[in-house]
Design a protein around this motif. Structure first.
Motif, mmCIF file in Angstrom:
data_model
loop_
_atom_site.group_PDB
_atom_site.id
_atom_site.type_symbol
_atom_site.label_atom_id
_atom_site.label_comp_id
_atom_site.label_asym_id
_atom_site.label_seq_id
_atom_site.Cartn_x
_atom_site.Cartn_y
_atom_site.Cartn_z
ATOM 1 N N MET A 115 45.731 34.523 21.635
ATOM 2 C CA MET A 115 44.385 34.999 21.330
ATOM 3 C C MET A 115 43.808 35.781 22.501
ATOM 4 S SD MET A 115 42.002 35.208 19.108
ATOM 5 C CE MET A 115 42.480 34.009 17.880
ATOM 6 N N SER A 116 44.058 35.281 23.714
ATOM 7 C CA SER A 116 43.546 35.960 24.907
ATOM 8 C C SER A 116 44.125 37.365 25.040
ATOM 9 C CB SER A 116 43.879 35.138 26.148
ATOM 10 O OG SER A 116 43.457 35.803 27.316
ATOM 11 N N TYR A 117 45.415 37.512 24.705
ATOM 12 C CA TYR A 117 46.072 38.815 24.847
ATOM 13 C C TYR A 117 45.749 39.743 23.672
ATOM 14 C CZ TYR A 117 48.863 36.342 28.331
ATOM 15 O OH TYR A 117 49.267 35.598 29.414
ATOM 16 N N ALA A 118 45.558 39.183 22.487
ATOM 17 C CA ALA A 118 45.393 39.999 21.290
ATOM 18 C C ALA A 118 43.969 40.513 21.112
ATOM 19 C CB ALA A 118 45.805 39.198 20.058
ATOM 20 N N ALA A 119 42.989 39.754 21.594
ATOM 21 C CA ALA A 119 41.590 40.115 21.348
ATOM 22 C C ALA A 119 41.119 41.206 22.305
ATOM 23 C CB ALA A 119 40.719 38.871 21.519
ATOM 24 N N PRO A 120 40.145 42.025 21.891
ATOM 25 C CA PRO A 120 39.516 42.963 22.830
ATOM 26 C C PRO A 120 38.933 42.203 24.016
ATOM 27 C CG PRO A 120 38.812 43.383 20.573
ATOM 28 C CD PRO A 120 39.569 42.101 20.541
ATOM 29 N N LYS A 121 39.003 42.799 25.188
ATOM 30 C CA LYS A 121 38.637 42.098 26.419
ATOM 31 C C LYS A 121 37.233 41.511 26.358
ATOM 32 C CE LYS A 121 38.612 42.655 31.450
ATOM 33 N NZ LYS A 121 38.858 43.575 32.582
ATOM 34 N N SER A 122 36.296 42.250 25.780
ATOM 35 C CA SER A 122 34.906 41.784 25.762
ATOM 36 C C SER A 122 34.695 40.585 24.836
ATOM 37 C CB SER A 122 33.967 42.924 25.347
ATOM 38 O OG SER A 122 34.357 43.448 24.088
ATOM 39 N N TYR A 123 35.654 40.339 23.932
ATOM 40 C CA TYR A 123 35.526 39.222 23.000
ATOM 41 C C TYR A 123 36.537 38.106 23.266
ATOM 42 C CZ TYR A 123 32.715 42.485 20.254
ATOM 43 O OH TYR A 123 31.754 43.361 19.847
ATOM 44 N N ALA A 124 37.431 38.327 24.219
ATOM 45 C CA ALA A 124 38.539 37.386 24.419
ATOM 46 C C ALA A 124 38.051 35.979 24.734
ATOM 47 C CB ALA A 124 39.463 37.892 25.520
ATOM 48 N N GLY A 125 37.096 35.857 25.666
ATOM 49 C CA GLY A 125 36.605 34.539 26.053
ATOM 50 C C GLY A 125 35.999 33.779 24.891
ATOM 51 N N GLY A 162 47.047 26.861 31.531
ATOM 52 C CA GLY A 162 46.376 27.713 30.552
ATOM 53 C C GLY A 162 45.512 28.780 31.203
ATOM 54 N N HIS A 163 44.859 28.417 32.285
ATOM 55 C CA HIS A 163 44.015 29.394 32.986
ATOM 56 C C HIS A 163 44.839 30.489 33.644
ATOM 57 C CE1 HIS A 163 40.664 26.728 32.247
ATOM 58 N NE2 HIS A 163 39.844 27.579 32.833
ATOM 59 N N VAL A 164 45.983 30.138 34.203
ATOM 60 C CA VAL A 164 46.789 31.155 34.867
ATOM 61 C C VAL A 164 47.534 32.022 33.850
ATOM 62 C CG1 VAL A 164 49.044 30.027 35.223
ATOM 63 C CG2 VAL A 164 48.091 31.463 37.012
ATOM 64 N N LEU A 165 47.737 31.517 32.637
ATOM 65 C CA LEU A 165 48.347 32.333 31.593
ATOM 66 C C LEU A 165 47.389 33.391 31.061
ATOM 67 C CD1 LEU A 165 50.357 29.691 29.521
ATOM 68 C CD2 LEU A 165 51.275 31.468 31.019
ATOM 69 N N THR A 166 46.092 33.063 31.002
ATOM 70 C CA THR A 166 45.125 34.041 30.494
ATOM 71 C C THR A 166 44.818 35.120 31.528
ATOM 72 O OG1 THR A 166 43.318 32.558 31.151
ATOM 73 C CG2 THR A 166 44.049 32.458 28.860
ATOM 74 N N ILE A 167 44.726 34.735 32.800
ATOM 75 C CA ILE A 167 44.574 35.697 33.899
ATOM 76 C C ILE A 167 45.647 35.365 34.922
ATOM 77 C CG2 ILE A 167 43.092 36.585 35.732
ATOM 78 C CD1 ILE A 167 40.684 35.863 34.041
ATOM 79 N N ALA A 218 45.631 31.983 42.080
ATOM 80 C CA ALA A 218 44.387 31.279 42.414
ATOM 81 C C ALA A 218 43.802 30.540 41.222
ATOM 82 C CB ALA A 218 43.364 32.275 42.966
ATOM 83 N N ARG A 219 44.170 30.965 40.027
ATOM 84 C CA ARG A 219 43.649 30.309 38.826
ATOM 85 C C ARG A 219 44.139 28.860 38.708
ATOM 86 N NH1 ARG A 219 39.874 32.251 35.326
ATOM 87 N NH2 ARG A 219 41.174 32.028 33.464
#
Length: 210
Positions: free
Chosen positions: A1-11, A155-160, A164-165
């Motif tokens: 979902m993080s990769y597929a969604a537009p950046k402004s809506y990903a979160g 999960g946090h390091v996979l999305t960004i 450091a995540r």
């Protein structure tokens, strides 16, 4: 979902996905199952009539515990933040364009879905597989506490994708401790949102983000 969604809506979409998963795994069942996973939130997420008194009591309990932990941890985090980023200029409070929007986003879009899934569903499910067996400051914890925090960090390091995540493993330990100590996700939700708000405030205050 993080990769597929537009950046402004990903979160937002990631948060909705976590909450949808929690709903399917836990919230569609009866109140005893929901309570066993710490997901009652004063009855807000249970299929029972709401009680204003119960909601208020649960909210005050959550805020009190989150405030207690924040009082201990936040001064140390502030000091560590300055040292890590090498911030030498004075801190200047720079509010966001809409403080209410930022608070609501951190509570409802970030903290609530993540805590519902990782501390409500995942930590509870793993506790059944690896029963808690040691005490930490009044909370009974076990491997599930560490595993759910590690999965949270991964999960946090996979999305960004930045090492450091992985540092979110450490606040996740506090979120998990609060879940075990209080018996629910209310205090972790409030404390999680407060942690994010503090990080955003410090980043703006030291000129590290707009």
């Amino acid at each position: 979902m993080s990769y597929a969604a537009p950046k402004s809506y990903a979160g937002t979409l990631v948060g909705l996905t976590f909450f949808a998963a929690t709903s399917w795994l836990v919230l569609r069942y009866d109140e005893s199952t929901i309570r066993a996973h710490g997901l009652s939130l004063g009855g807000l997420l249970e299929p029972v009539p709401l009680s204003a008194r119960r909601l208020a009591r649960a909210a005050l309990h959550a805020v009190a515990w989150a405030t207690l932990v924040a009082t201990i941890v936040f001064p140390l985090f502030w000091l560590g933040y300055r040292l890590y980023w090498g911030a030498t200029s004075p801190f200047v409070l720079r509010p966001p364009p809409s403080l209410a929007d930022e608070i609501a986003a951190q509570l409802l879009v970030v903290a609530l879905p993540e805590e519902a899934f990782f501390r409500g569903y995942l930590q509870s499910a793993l506790d059944r597989v690896f029963p808690p067996r040691f005490r930490v400051a009044g909370a009974t914890l076990g491997p599930a506490w560490l595993l759910s925090s590690a999965i949270f960090a991964i999960g946090h390091v996979l999305t960004i994708q930045h090492p450091a995540r992985l540092a979110v493993f450490f606040p996740a330990l506090l979120f998990g401790w609060l879940r075990a100590r209080t018996g629910g996700i209310g205090a972790p939700v409030v404390f999680h949102a407060a942690c994010n708000l503090l990080s955003l405030t410090l980043a703006r205050g030291y000129g590290l983000s707009p």
